[in-house]
Structure formats: structure tokens, C-alpha cells
Scaffold this motif. Structure first.
Motif, mmCIF file in Angstrom:
data_model
loop_
_atom_site.group_PDB
_atom_site.id
_atom_site.type_symbol
_atom_site.label_atom_id
_atom_site.label_comp_id
_atom_site.label_asym_id
_atom_site.label_seq_id
_atom_site.Cartn_x
_atom_site.Cartn_y
_atom_site.Cartn_z
ATOM 1 N N LYS A 1 0.832 -1.198 0.000
ATOM 2 C CA LYS A 1 0.000 0.000 0.000
ATOM 3 C C LYS A 1 0.868 1.251 0.000
ATOM 4 C CE LYS A 1 -3.823 -2.195 2.511
ATOM 5 N NZ LYS A 1 -4.677 -2.141 3.718
ATOM 6 N N ASP A 2 0.347 2.297 -0.584
ATOM 7 C CA ASP A 2 1.030 3.600 -0.616
ATOM 8 C C ASP A 2 2.406 3.521 -1.248
ATOM 9 O OD1 ASP A 2 -1.169 4.697 0.754
ATOM 10 O OD2 ASP A 2 -0.294 4.103 2.673
ATOM 11 N N GLY A 3 2.562 2.601 -2.222
ATOM 12 C CA GLY A 3 3.830 2.490 -2.925
ATOM 13 C C GLY A 3 4.921 1.800 -2.147
ATOM 14 N N LYS A 4 4.615 1.299 -0.949
ATOM 15 C CA LYS A 4 5.617 0.617 -0.135
ATOM 16 C C LYS A 4 5.692 -0.863 -0.521
ATOM 17 C CE LYS A 4 4.910 3.699 3.819
ATOM 18 N NZ LYS A 4 4.518 3.772 5.248
ATOM 19 N N PRO A 5 6.864 -1.481 -0.338
ATOM 20 C CA PRO A 5 6.979 -2.914 -0.647
ATOM 21 C C PRO A 5 6.051 -3.741 0.224
ATOM 22 C CG PRO A 5 9.146 -1.887 -0.397
ATOM 23 C CD PRO A 5 8.150 -0.887 0.076
ATOM 24 N N GLY A 6 5.464 -4.763 -0.375
ATOM 25 C CA GLY A 6 4.591 -5.657 0.352
ATOM 26 C C GLY A 6 5.340 -6.890 0.819
ATOM 27 N N PRO A 7 4.614 -7.957 1.103
ATOM 28 C CA PRO A 7 5.267 -9.196 1.556
ATOM 29 C C PRO A 7 6.053 -9.854 0.418
ATOM 30 C CG PRO A 7 2.927 -9.564 1.187
ATOM 31 C CD PRO A 7 3.150 -8.088 1.062
ATOM 32 N N PRO A 8 7.027 -10.680 0.737
ATOM 33 C CA PRO A 8 7.793 -11.369 -0.320
ATOM 34 C C PRO A 8 6.930 -12.366 -1.071
ATOM 35 C CG PRO A 8 8.371 -12.228 1.841
ATOM 36 C CD PRO A 8 7.506 -11.026 2.083
ATOM 37 N N LYS A 9 7.271 -12.619 -2.313
ATOM 38 C CA LYS A 9 6.543 -13.617 -3.102
ATOM 39 C C LYS A 9 6.865 -15.012 -2.565
ATOM 40 C CE LYS A 9 6.712 -11.099 -7.535
ATOM 41 N NZ LYS A 9 7.808 -10.132 -7.350
ATOM 42 N N SER A 10 5.870 -15.878 -2.601
ATOM 43 C CA SER A 10 6.093 -17.259 -2.186
ATOM 44 C C SER A 10 6.939 -17.979 -3.240
ATOM 45 C CB SER A 10 4.765 -17.986 -2.012
ATOM 46 O OG SER A 10 4.124 -18.153 -3.273
ATOM 47 N N ALA A 11 7.482 -19.129 -2.857
ATOM 48 C CA ALA A 11 8.271 -19.914 -3.807
ATOM 49 C C ALA A 11 7.407 -20.330 -4.991
ATOM 50 C CB ALA A 11 8.853 -21.148 -3.112
ATOM 51 N N GLY A 12 6.151 -20.654 -4.730
ATOM 52 C CA GLY A 12 5.249 -21.042 -5.817
ATOM 53 C C GLY A 12 5.010 -19.914 -6.800
ATOM 54 N N THR A 13 4.844 -18.697 -6.275
ATOM 55 C CA THR A 13 4.640 -17.532 -7.142
ATOM 56 C C THR A 13 5.878 -17.261 -7.978
ATOM 57 O OG1 THR A 13 3.076 -16.504 -5.608
ATOM 58 C CG2 THR A 13 4.176 -15.048 -7.185
ATOM 59 N N ARG A 14 7.057 -17.362 -7.365
ATOM 60 C CA ARG A 14 8.291 -17.120 -8.109
ATOM 61 C C ARG A 14 8.515 -18.190 -9.179
ATOM 62 N NH1 ARG A 14 12.336 -17.736 -4.513
ATOM 63 N NH2 ARG A 14 11.047 -17.967 -2.657
ATOM 64 N N ARG A 15 8.106 -19.420 -8.883
ATOM 65 C CA ARG A 15 8.209 -20.477 -9.899
ATOM 66 C C ARG A 15 7.291 -20.177 -11.082
ATOM 67 N NH1 ARG A 15 9.196 -24.225 -5.552
ATOM 68 N NH2 ARG A 15 6.976 -24.353 -5.095
ATOM 69 N N ARG A 16 6.094 -19.664 -10.785
ATOM 70 C CA ARG A 16 5.153 -19.328 -11.866
ATOM 71 C C ARG A 16 5.697 -18.179 -12.705
ATOM 72 N NH1 ARG A 16 0.982 -15.717 -12.241
ATOM 73 N NH2 ARG A 16 1.136 -15.188 -10.027
#
Length: 211
Positions: free
Chosen positions: A83-98
Motif C-alpha cells: 500500500k502507498d507504494g511501499k513494498p509488500g510481503p515477499p513472493k512465495s516460492a510457488g509464485t516465483r516459480r510461476r
């Protein structure tokens, strides 16, 4: 071409000819090819959104031939937008694989079409770790969805029996929404106690499902 420059193998005349197609143009061509190939709408739309985000992470008007491994690594490894241009949570391993899979497929397409001679995603290591995805709905979650539906019927003063049937059928069979929507009466095999599910993602996803 940082790697080629460091090795002293960069050929500005030979490689410049393949850099005339922008990432935006290549993405549009890739999406169009996936639609012509009969890929499921959800799969194509997901890839289109991912490539659009990748394009925004690059310098404006960047050509496919100018994309380097560091651009791909940075995009795949970056946290989710917050939110507000700030970094959010890290991507999961599954998301990075996709992300990695889509980009590998995209750059392989670009190489076949002659948009680029190199694949900047080739050296990207496959993320390790277990994916966060769950392939089932718990009994508590199913009951909560049906209670919400009961409340909606009372508030709206109308019946949502069709939606209840859709949810119960989907949770009972484990079908994807696209597979469920694609069912036809000819797919129902009562004598066999099974459904013939058509492939919506790949030809290998076609299968019989017991009912």
C-alpha cells in the motif's frame, strides 16, 4: 548484453539487428499466439498481466534484445506491491516459480520469432521451497461459504439455488471453475459413475472424474 561484454564476445553489429521489437510488442504477439493455440482464457490473462508488470519494471520502451538477466532476477525476486507504494510481503516460492515459467516460455517464443538471440531468463535458478497453494477446501470453509449464501438469500429476498448447486458440485468433484463451466450433458457417464472432463489448461488435464 553485460555478460557478452564482460567475456569480450559482444558483437554490436550482429546483435543490434535483433533489438528492434519492444517488450510491449513482443508481449502482444505472445498473448495473441497463446490465444490462437487455444490456451484457457484464465491462463492467457494471467500471463498477460504478468508480462505487463514485467514491462513496467523495465526502462520505458525497452527492446526485448536489451533485457538482461538482472532485469529478470530483480522482477521475479521483488516483493509484492504494498500500500502507498511501499513494498509488500515477499513472493512465495510457488509464485516465483510461476513467474519464472511464464518468462521462460515468453523468451523462448521471442527467440523462435527472431525478436532476440538470447534468453535472459535462462540462468534464473528455480526457486526452492514448498508452494503455499492448497488443492482443497476444508469442511469449515465449505460450511462458511454456504452460510454466507444463506444470509445473502435472506438479505436479497431471492434464491441462489443455482449458485449453491455450483459450489456443492465443485467442492464435491474438485473441478476447476473452467472445467466445471465446460461440462456438457454428453460428458456425463452415469453408467460409469464418472464425468469426462475436458482439458482447459493442457491436453493432459483431460480426465475422467468419479461422481
Amino acid at each position: 548484453h553485460a555478460r557478452d561484454r564482460s567475456l569480450g564476445t559482444f558483437d554490436p553489429w550482429g546483435q543490434a539487428a535483433s533489438t528492434g521489437v519492444s517488450v510491449s510488442e513482443a508481449s502482444a504477439a505472445y498473448v495473441a499466439s497463446q490465444k490462437r493455440a487455444g490456451r484457457a482464457d484464465g491462463t492467457v490473462n494471467s500471463a498477460e498481466r504478468l508480462l505487463s508488470a514485467f514491462e513496467r519494471s523495465l526502462p520505458a520502451g525497452c527492446n526485448v534484445g536489451h533485457v538482461e538477466p538482472m532485469h529478470v532476477e530483480r522482477f521475479v525476486s521483488a516483493p509484492k506491491p504494498g500500500k502507498d507504494g511501499k513494498p509488500g510481503p515477499p513472493k512465495s516460492a510457488g509464485t516465483r516459480r510461476r513467474y519464472r515459467a511464464v518468462l521462460r516460455h515468453f523468451f523462448a517464443f521471442c527467440q523462435r520469432r527472431g525478436f532476440t538471440r538470447t534468453d535472459p531468463s535462462a540462468e534464473l535458478e528455480a526457486p526452492t521451497g514448498r508452494a503455499n497453494r492448497r488443492d482443497h477446501v476444508t469442511e469449515a470453509e465449505a460450511a462458511a461459504m454456504l452460510r454466507k449464501l444463506d444470509a445473502a438469500e435472506v438479505l436479497d429476498g431471492r434464491s441462489y439455488g443455482w449458485l449453491r448447486d455450483w459450489l456443492v458440485f465443485g467442492m464435491g468433484t474438485g473441478l476447476r471453475p473452467g472445467e466445471q463451466a465446460g461440462l456438457r450433458w454428453s460428458d456425463v457417464r452415469l453408467s460409469e459413475g464418472a464425468l469426462r472432463v475436458r482439458g482447459t489448461k493442457t491436453s493432459g488435464s483431460a480426465r475422467p472424474v468419479p461422481v
